[in-house]
Design a protein around this motif. Structure first.
Motif, mmCIF file in Angstrom:
data_model
loop_
_atom_site.group_PDB
_atom_site.id
_atom_site.type_symbol
_atom_site.label_atom_id
_atom_site.label_comp_id
_atom_site.label_asym_id
_atom_site.label_seq_id
_atom_site.Cartn_x
_atom_site.Cartn_y
_atom_site.Cartn_z
ATOM 1 N N UNK A 1 6.092 -2.834 4.025
ATOM 2 C CA UNK A 1 5.813 -1.921 5.128
ATOM 3 C C UNK A 1 4.405 -1.328 4.980
ATOM 4 N N UNK A 2 4.102 -0.778 3.802
ATOM 5 C CA UNK A 2 2.777 -0.182 3.570
ATOM 6 C C UNK A 2 1.679 -1.222 3.706
ATOM 7 N N UNK A 3 1.941 -2.415 3.209
ATOM 8 C CA UNK A 3 0.938 -3.481 3.329
ATOM 9 C C UNK A 3 0.647 -3.774 4.800
ATOM 10 N N UNK A 4 1.696 -3.840 5.611
ATOM 11 C CA UNK A 4 1.519 -4.084 7.041
ATOM 12 C C UNK A 4 0.756 -2.939 7.701
ATOM 13 N N UNK A 5 1.103 -1.706 7.354
ATOM 14 C CA UNK A 5 0.439 -0.539 7.934
ATOM 15 C C UNK A 5 -1.048 -0.549 7.595
ATOM 16 N N UNK A 6 -1.380 -0.706 6.324
ATOM 17 C CA UNK A 6 -2.784 -0.646 5.938
ATOM 18 C C UNK A 6 -3.571 -1.871 6.386
ATOM 19 N N UNK A 7 -2.910 -3.008 6.510
ATOM 20 C CA UNK A 7 -3.576 -4.193 7.086
ATOM 21 C C UNK A 7 -3.907 -3.954 8.554
ATOM 22 N N UNK A 8 -2.979 -3.363 9.284
ATOM 23 C CA UNK A 8 -3.210 -3.067 10.704
ATOM 24 C C UNK A 8 -4.330 -2.045 10.872
ATOM 25 N N UNK A 9 -4.362 -1.033 10.026
ATOM 26 C CA UNK A 9 -5.437 -0.031 10.089
ATOM 27 C C UNK A 9 -6.782 -0.670 9.746
ATOM 28 N N UNK A 10 -6.783 -1.488 8.725
ATOM 29 C CA UNK A 10 -8.026 -2.170 8.344
ATOM 30 C C UNK A 10 -8.546 -3.043 9.478
ATOM 31 N N UNK A 11 -7.656 -3.779 10.118
ATOM 32 C CA UNK A 11 -8.052 -4.629 11.246
ATOM 33 C C UNK A 11 -8.565 -3.777 12.406
ATOM 34 N N UNK A 12 -7.892 -2.684 12.706
ATOM 35 C CA UNK A 12 -8.336 -1.805 13.797
ATOM 36 C C UNK A 12 -9.704 -1.194 13.499
ATOM 37 N N UNK A 13 -9.953 -0.878 12.244
ATOM 38 C CA UNK A 13 -11.229 -0.274 11.865
ATOM 39 C C UNK A 13 -12.388 -1.249 11.976
ATOM 40 N N UNK A 14 -12.101 -2.519 11.820
ATOM 41 C CA UNK A 14 -13.171 -3.522 11.944
ATOM 42 C C UNK A 14 -13.664 -3.577 13.373
#
Length: 97
Positions: free
Chosen positions: A84-97
């Motif tokens: 779950x955390x991996x998915x959350x932080x991956x999504x945030x990282x992608x959005x930040x790019x």
């Protein structure tokens, strides 16, 4: 290296509201806060994120996420929180790019 020195070398920051928001807002030149929104996050967390972003004077972006759509979370194994955390932080990282 101090936080101030770090942000002088890295002037842009994406902040997940799990921590570091006040330091990033203080030292970075450009900051945007991100808050994951899913069925697991209660409404008060979104309201807290909006309030804190306003107090810090940073923009806030919601990252919509359905972690139950991930088989590795929906199967409810012992390591579900990791996935779950991996998915959350991956999504945030992608959005930040």
């Amino acid at each position: 290296m101090t936080l101030k020195q770090f942000f002088q070398a890295n002037p842009e920051a994406a902040v997940a509201f799990s921590g570091g928001a006040d330091s990033a807002a203080r030292y970075a030149r450009r900051v945007r806060a991100y808050c994951a929104r899913s069925p697991f996050q209660p409404a008060f967390e979104w309201e807290d994120a909006r309030r804190l972003a306003g107090e810090l004077g940073v923009g806030l972006r919601a990252v919509e996420l359905d972690v139950l759509a991930l088989p590795e979370v929906a199967a409810n194994p012992p390591e579900r929180c990791y996935h779950c955390k991996r998915a959350v932080f991956s999504a945030i990282s992608q959005a930040a790019r």
